[in-house]
Design a protein around this motif. Structure first.
Motif, PDB file in Angstrom:
ATOM      1  N   SER A  44      47.831  78.731  75.904  1.00 48.00           N
ATOM      2  CA  SER A  44      48.193  77.578  74.784  1.00 48.00           C
ATOM      3  C   SER A  44      49.096  77.583  74.531  1.00 48.00           C
ATOM      4  N   PHE A 117      45.569  65.076  68.777  1.00 46.19           N
ATOM      5  CA  PHE A 117      46.052  64.625  70.003  1.00 46.19           C
ATOM      6  C   PHE A 117      47.078  64.589  70.248  1.00 46.19           C
ATOM      7  N   LYS A 118      48.317  64.563  69.594  1.00 44.75           N
ATOM      8  CA  LYS A 118      50.209  65.058  69.327  1.00 44.75           C
ATOM      9  C   LYS A 118      49.885  66.770  69.489  1.00 44.75           C
ATOM     10  N   VAL A 119      49.138  67.526  69.113  1.00 47.47           N
ATOM     11  CA  VAL A 119      49.828  68.615  68.965  1.00 47.47           C
ATOM     12  C   VAL A 119      48.860  69.800  69.608  1.00 47.47           C
ATOM     13  N   CYS A 120      47.793  68.720  70.819  1.00 46.61           N
ATOM     14  CA  CYS A 120      47.259  69.675  71.126  1.00 46.61           C
ATOM     15  C   CYS A 120      48.153  70.600  72.747  1.00 46.61           C
ATOM     16  N   PRO A 121      48.345  71.923  72.852  1.00 49.02           N
ATOM     17  CA  PRO A 121      48.338  72.520  73.870  1.00 49.02           C
ATOM     18  C   PRO A 121      48.191  71.837  75.143  1.00 49.02           C
ATOM     19  N   THR A 122      46.983  71.881  75.156  1.00 48.77           N
ATOM     20  CA  THR A 122      46.161  71.723  76.650  1.00 48.77           C
ATOM     21  C   THR A 122      46.156  69.861  76.687  1.00 48.77           C
ATOM     22  N   ASP A 123      46.606  69.257  76.159  1.00 50.90           N
ATOM     23  CA  ASP A 123      46.322  67.536  76.184  1.00 50.90           C
ATOM     24  C   ASP A 123      44.036  67.546  76.439  1.00 50.90           C
ATOM     25  N   ALA A 139      38.642  71.610  78.792  1.00 49.85           N
ATOM     26  CA  ALA A 139      40.648  71.911  78.701  1.00 49.85           C
ATOM     27  C   ALA A 139      40.741  72.165  77.353  1.00 49.85           C
ATOM     28  N   CYS A 140      39.431  72.144  76.702  1.00 47.94           N
ATOM     29  CA  CYS A 140      39.989  73.006  74.877  1.00 47.94           C
ATOM     30  C   CYS A 140      40.037  74.967  74.716  1.00 47.94           C
TER      31      CYS A 140
END
Lengths: 178, 503
Positions: A44, A117-123, A139-140
């Motif tokens: 991730s 959600f802009k930084v979330c590596p897995t959308d 997905a987290c």
């Protein structure tokens, strides 16, 4: 005497040639171990280990510059898998494993800034500007990037809730009769 | 009897049956309780999804929750009344976690919804029978609660030749299958014929343990004139395990990790056959079942026909309440059932019994170290080495226990039952299976999230590339414009002196 020297020299020459050809023909680009290690890591790219993403961590692991316990989201299982792959013995009992976790948005605090959600590596975060965001449990990876990004501290990590489908028996206690 | 002289049951134990407590009393119908808590997760697979709303009037047999996905089963109203609540309620599960539940308040009229009764059920197409079984919400009533229609469809597609009807009922205390065979044999045989037609198999064998002579006689009488064969099998635990029953009746062994259909066999419980008859011939969905109420701590042990969703307490009350304080309440049999944290757990489709056991009956000795006597090895019906598996699980080496065959363990409890050191062997295996399943889930999740992360990286790169491209284009355009302007200016400047000159 001459026969022995000649035969050994020829043998050496032929084998040397073979080795030379093999080294060229069968050459491996880069270290394959790095890729294998990378496959074990969560992928991730959260950077909690201090390396630039999982590829960097894998390189450091192979070079022996990082301990196998470097990956917080991976937990105990990843440590065990890494140790097995690298042939290192680790004492798993000392490793802190808070169990599987996920991020949760406290809806009353979320202002819909979209930073998480802009930084979330897995959308794994769903939302739109000025709308309450929400986390997809499946997905987290619990990398924690969104926690840092949130300006209102509306995101916190918590253990994955136990459901009827995921519950299982505890390990039996060892209370032996004397 | 020639067949059985060759059959040697593998492993197994002979626990005290205690079936005499309830076996000789006829089935009684439980009066409608005040409230029914109908769980939406009464089967293996996805929970059913409600199709009624709070306050709605429902009729007996009306669909209240539809099945979701391939492996699931619908749920019907056990009586007429109105929906009092839809939400989480106690679930019959060892965890004590709640499950989505529809609460129904009966109106006392017990009024059936319009039923779709076929003129000749035995003339229905096989697909139609399977469809009706699915719509009636029938699941394996022996306790596994696997949706029956799924099994029927798989068996029809894989050309199953032999149908085995499991009347083993090897668990101590339980007598509900015994009673249903004694009293409702004709309906069971009708259900067997319907299943045969749905699957297209010629052979139908009913295996009944030889400690139920009345049931064997009743089933033989009912099966006269049909091609249903009733075969007694030796009484032992776990004879009712479908693979043991298959070995006993057809002499073939299901491969490890395989299904009965791999060797051309389909196994259904007797109560399931009865439910199929009710559903296909009479159009009635599965809304009640026979439950054995037994144990030394119950005043009058007996078998009751119970609407699904009835709290266990109502059953104990009807049986005269407790004789003394029960030490443990169990749902299911004493070997494979699970403890009820409280007596308000509702009856579900897979509930074969509710037991109130005394201290004397449960016995809770303290475990002592394993002496490697291998009694558990002789007791294991699967042929595993419980002592080795448990030893590895104890020190956290789950993978080695899998090499020893952990995945083939059926958690029958025979090893724990015979262990002279009272080691909770099955508990170890259940823990290990759960832990391995959790690891498997985590691995799947990791693979999924990895793909997501890669997709995101790719997308980010694409966006960055697109941006770069756009800015380059803008720059080029600007340069071109400026060049054009400059050229125009130059041209104008060049033209000006000429004009001056001509002027």
């Amino acid at each position: 005497m001459f026969v022995a020297v000649a035969s050994l020299t020829t043998l050496g020459l032929i084998l040397g040639l073979l080795l030379g050809v093999a080294a060229r023909r069968l050459a491996v680009e880069g270290n394959p171990l790095i890729e294998e290690i990378q496959a074990i890591l969560p992928g991730s790219q959260c950077g909690q280990c201090g390396f630039p993403g999982c590829a960097g961590a894998a390189q450091a692991l192979v070079a022996g510059e990082a301990p196998v316990t470097l990956c917080p989201p991976g937990g105990r299982d990843v440590v065990a898998a890494l140790a097995l792959k690298l042939g290192i013995e680790v004492d798993l009992s000392g490793i802190k494993d808070s169990g599987p976790q996920i991020a949760e948005v406290k809806e009353e605090l979320c202002i819909g800034c979209t930073r998480c959600f802009k930084v979330c590596p897995t959308d794994a975060i769903l939302g739109a500007s000025k709308h309450i965001h929400s986390v997809f449990r499946e997905a987290c990876t619990a990398c924690g990037k969104c926690v840092e990004a949130c300006p209102t501290e509306a995101i916190a990590m918590r253990p994955v809730p136990v459901t009827l489908q995921s519950w299982y028996w505890d390990k039996p206690e060892e209370r032996l009769a004397a | 009897m020639k067949l059985f002289s060759r059959f040697k049951p593998q492993g197994g134990v002979h626990p005290d049956g205690r079936k005499d407590l309830s076996a000789d009393r006829p089935i009684r119908v439980l009066p409608m309780p005040e409230r029914l808590f109908v769980s939406l997760q009464q089967h293996v697979g996805a929970p059913a999804s409600p199709v009624v709303v709070v306050g709605e009037k429902v009729l007996k047999g009306q669909l209240i929750a539809a099945s979701q996905g391939n492996i699931s089963a619908p749920v019907h109203a056990p009586t007429s009344g109105h929906v009092a609540a839809i939400g989480d309620y106690l679930a019959p599960h060892p965890s004590g976690l709640p499950a989505p539940t529809i609460t129904i308040e009966p109106d006392g009229e017990d009024c059936w919804a319009a039923l779709d009764v076929p003129i000749d059920p035995y003339a229905l197409e096989p697909e139609e029978i399977a469809k009706r079984v699915a719509a009636a919400g029938i699941v394996g009533l022996g306790g596994a609660a696997f949706p029956s229609a799924v099994k029927l469809n798989i068996s029809r597609k894989t050309n199953v030749q032999t149908l085995i009807i499991n009347g083993g009922e090897c668990e101590p205390y339980l007598t509900c299958d015994d009673r249903i065979m004694r009293e409702r044999a004709a309906a069971i045989v009708s259900g067997i014929r319907l299943i045969q037609r749905a699957v297209g198999c010629t052979e139908a064998l009913v295996g009944i343990e030889d400690n139920k002579p009345e049931a064997i006689a009743a089933m033989r009488e009912a099966a006269k004139g049909t091609d249903v064969k009733v075969m007694p099998v030796p009484a032992m635990y776990p004879m009712g395990w479908d693979k043991q029953m298959t070995r006993a009746l057809v002499g073939k062994e299901v491969p490890a990790g395989g299904r009965s259909s791999d060797i051309g066999v389909l196994v259904h419980n007797v109560a399931t056959a009865y439910a199929v008859h009710e559903a296909v011939a009479l159009g009635r969905p599965l809304i009640s079942r026979l439950v054995t109420v037994s144990g030394e701590a119950v005043k009058i042990a007996c078998n009751l026909e119970v609407p699904l969703g009835t709290p266990a307490q109502a059953l104990f009350d009807y049986c005269g309440g407790y004789a003394g304080v029960p030490a443990r309440l169990v749902m299911g049999g004493p070997m494979m059932g699970h403890e009820m944290p409280n007596p308000y757990i509702p009856v579900v489709k897979g509930t074969s019994g509710v037991l109130a056991l005394t201290h004397k009956e449960i016995g809770q000795p303290v475990p002592s170290p394993c002496i490697r006597c291998s009694t558990c090895v002789r007791a294991c019906p699967v042929g595993l080495l419980p002592l080795e598996m448990a030893a590895h699980i104890r020190v956290g080496d789950l993978n080695t226990s899998v090499d020893f065959g952990l995945k083939d363990c059926i958690a029958c409890g025979s090893c724990s039952y015979v262990c002279p050191a009272h080691i909770p062997l099955v508990h170890y295996f259940n823990f290990a299976k759960g832990e391995l399943a959790a690891k498997e889930r985590a691995k799947l999740k990791q693979e999924g999230t990895k793909k997501l992360a890669e997709a995101r990286n790719e997308r980010m790169e694409k966006i960055a590339r697109a941006r770069e491209e756009a800015s380059r284009q803008r720059a080029a355009k600007k340069a071109a414009q400026e060049a054009a302007k400059k050229a125009a200016a130059d041209a104008a400047a060049a033209a000006a002196p000429q004009q001056e000159a001509t002027a």
